[in-house]
Design an enzyme around this catalytic site. Structure first.
Site, PDB file in Angstrom:
ATOM      1  N   GLU A 170       0.820  -1.083   0.280  1.00 22.90           N
ATOM      2  CA  GLU A 170       0.039   0.029  -0.054  1.00 22.90           C
ATOM      3  C   GLU A 170       0.876   1.178   0.052  1.00 22.90           C
ATOM      4  OE1 GLU A 170      -3.608  -0.091   0.247  1.00 22.90           O
ATOM      5  OE2 GLU A 170      -3.308  -2.043  -0.123  1.00 22.90           O
ATOM      6  N   ASP A 228      -4.345  -3.726   6.956  1.00 20.22           N
ATOM      7  CA  ASP A 228      -5.067  -4.217   5.715  1.00 20.22           C
ATOM      8  C   ASP A 228      -5.631  -5.517   5.904  1.00 20.22           C
ATOM      9  OD1 ASP A 228      -4.995  -4.014   2.611  1.00 20.22           O
ATOM     10  OD2 ASP A 228      -4.580  -6.000   3.232  1.00 20.22           O
ATOM     11  N   LYS A 250      -9.876  -6.780   6.191  1.00 18.47           N
ATOM     12  CA  LYS A 250     -10.316  -8.031   5.311  1.00 18.47           C
ATOM     13  C   LYS A 250     -11.050  -8.997   6.408  1.00 18.47           C
ATOM     14  CE  LYS A 250      -7.259  -7.125   1.454  1.00 18.47           C
ATOM     15  NZ  LYS A 250      -5.799  -7.173   1.006  1.00 18.47           N
TER      16      LYS A 250
HETATM   17  N1  HSE Z   1      -1.493  -4.113  -0.280  1.00 22.54           N
HETATM   18  C1  HSE Z   1      -2.698  -5.263  -0.538  1.00 22.54           C
HETATM   19  C2  HSE Z   1      -1.943  -6.612  -0.467  1.00 22.54           C
HETATM   20  C3  HSE Z   1      -3.213  -4.908  -1.718  1.00 22.54           C
HETATM   21  O1  HSE Z   1      -0.535  -6.611  -0.159  1.00 22.54           O
HETATM   22  O2  HSE Z   1      -2.607  -7.544  -0.234  1.00 22.54           O
HETATM   23  C4  HSE Z   1      -4.397  -5.567  -1.943  1.00 22.54           C
HETATM   24  O3  HSE Z   1      -5.353  -5.448  -1.138  1.00 22.54           O
END
Ligand code: HSE
Length: 331
Positions: free
Chosen positions: A191, A202, A206
């Site tokens: 990111e 992140d 999710k």
């Molecule tokens: N930065 C995120 C990853 C991108 O490495 O999975 C996809 O959501």
């Protein structure tokens, strides 16, 4: 193609996913029209700078800086701007105007998914976000629809490609954490703020989305235990390897029953030891995989690209077609 109803599609954002989404709509338009029974017309693409260079050559007349106006006339709005604002306001306006909305915005859905879903429900619109988790991998729809009659007990996911890439480089090639991170950065996996990947934010976003869908309950991102990979050393990885394990950053969501008998959901993200004979151990490089355990179905694994412009756009298009079909069925 005469006879097909036109559905106006507004695209908000034209980064790598947005540009690939626009390309797929334009290139697959005819084929999609016959499959859907309606024509998807890309009405415009809202961007901050109409002169910026894009990943894909797109007709200049599509670009506008007036996102609000574009949203107003749309049947379906695709939000690929990222971030919370103005995405949240624009999506809310779109839903309140009766448009269906497709987004890949994991941060927004993790924080405001239930508010936006409620707004969609109130007007009978559809809000879908398959691309927000594990990009190309169909996982939210299988959890929500294909497994709707089953009882999911646990979801284990490698849902962050960049940290998987870093840990894999260290494990298989003996890279130092710094070297692996530099390569991941050069490949564009991280990111803009790599802390989001490396410290597990992140993956926690999710995990929230996966848990909420798998267990039919709101699991706020603040309730997800989070530990990133910044403390993992090559020595630890080699020791794990020696003992028959691999270290992967896992997002885990599972049903739990507390000692007092109250049922709940535990969601957590942390670098976990996985036995080398587990299917998740063989998820190499920047790939993602989600391993689902359900009472009747048993164990299922969903594997594929968790990032990338075209890969993420594939999931966006799936949601777009699903939204478009509703217009035809209901129209
Ligand atoms: N930065 C995120 C990853 C991108 O490495 O999975 C996809 O959501």
């Amino acid at each position: 193609m005469n006879g097909y109803r036109d559905l106006r599609v507004a695209l908000l954002g034209c980064g790598s996913v947005g540009a690939q989404t626009a390309r797929l709509i334009l290139e697959h338009g005819e084929e999609l029209a016959s499959r859907i029974g309606a024509r998807l017309t890309l009405a415009g693409i809202a961007v901050r700078d109409v002169t910026a260079k894009r990943d894909v050559d797109l007709p200049q007349e599509l670009f506008t800086t007036d996102a609000e106006r574009l949203v107003q006339g749309a049947d379906i709005v695709i939000e690929l701007m990222g971030g919370i604002e103005p995405a949240r306001t624009l999506i809310m306006q779109a839903l309140q105007g009766g448009a269906d909305v497709v987004t890949a915005n994991k941060a927004l859905i993790a924080a405001y998914g239930s508010e936006l879903s409620d707004a969609a429900e109130q007007v009978g619109a559809q809000l879908s976000y398959e691309a927000a988790v594990a990009a190309a991998i169909p996982i939210l729809r299988p959890l929500r629809e294909s497994l709707a009659g089953d009882h999911i007990t646990r979801v284990l996911g490698i849902v962050n490609g960049s940290t998987n890439y870093i840990l894999d480089r260290m494990d298989r090639f003996g890279d130092s954490a710094e070297d692996a991170m530099r390569v991941a950065s050069e490949l564009g996996y991280l990111e803009a703020d790599p802390t989001l990947d490396v410290e597990g934010y992140d993956a926690a976003q999710k995990a929230t989305i996966l848990a909420s869908i798998a267990f039919h309950t709101e699991v706020p991102v603040a309730a997800v235990y989070r530990e990133g990979i910044s403390g993992i050393t090559l020595t630890q990885i080699e020791a794990a390897k020696h003992a028959g394990f691999v270290i992967k950053l896992l997002a885990i969501a599972e049903r739990i029953t507390a000692a007092d008998g109250v049922a709940g959901v535990s969601a957590r993200v942390y670098p976990a030891l996985i036995r080398r004979d587990h299917p998740l151990a063989a998820v190499y490089g920047g790939k993602n995989a989600v391993f689902v355990e359900a009472e009747a179905a048993g164990e299922l694994m969903f594997y594929g690209a968790g990032a990338g412009g075209a890969e993420t756009a594939s999931a966006v298009l799936g949601d777009l077609v699903s939204a478009a079909r509703r217009h035809v069925v209901g129209g």
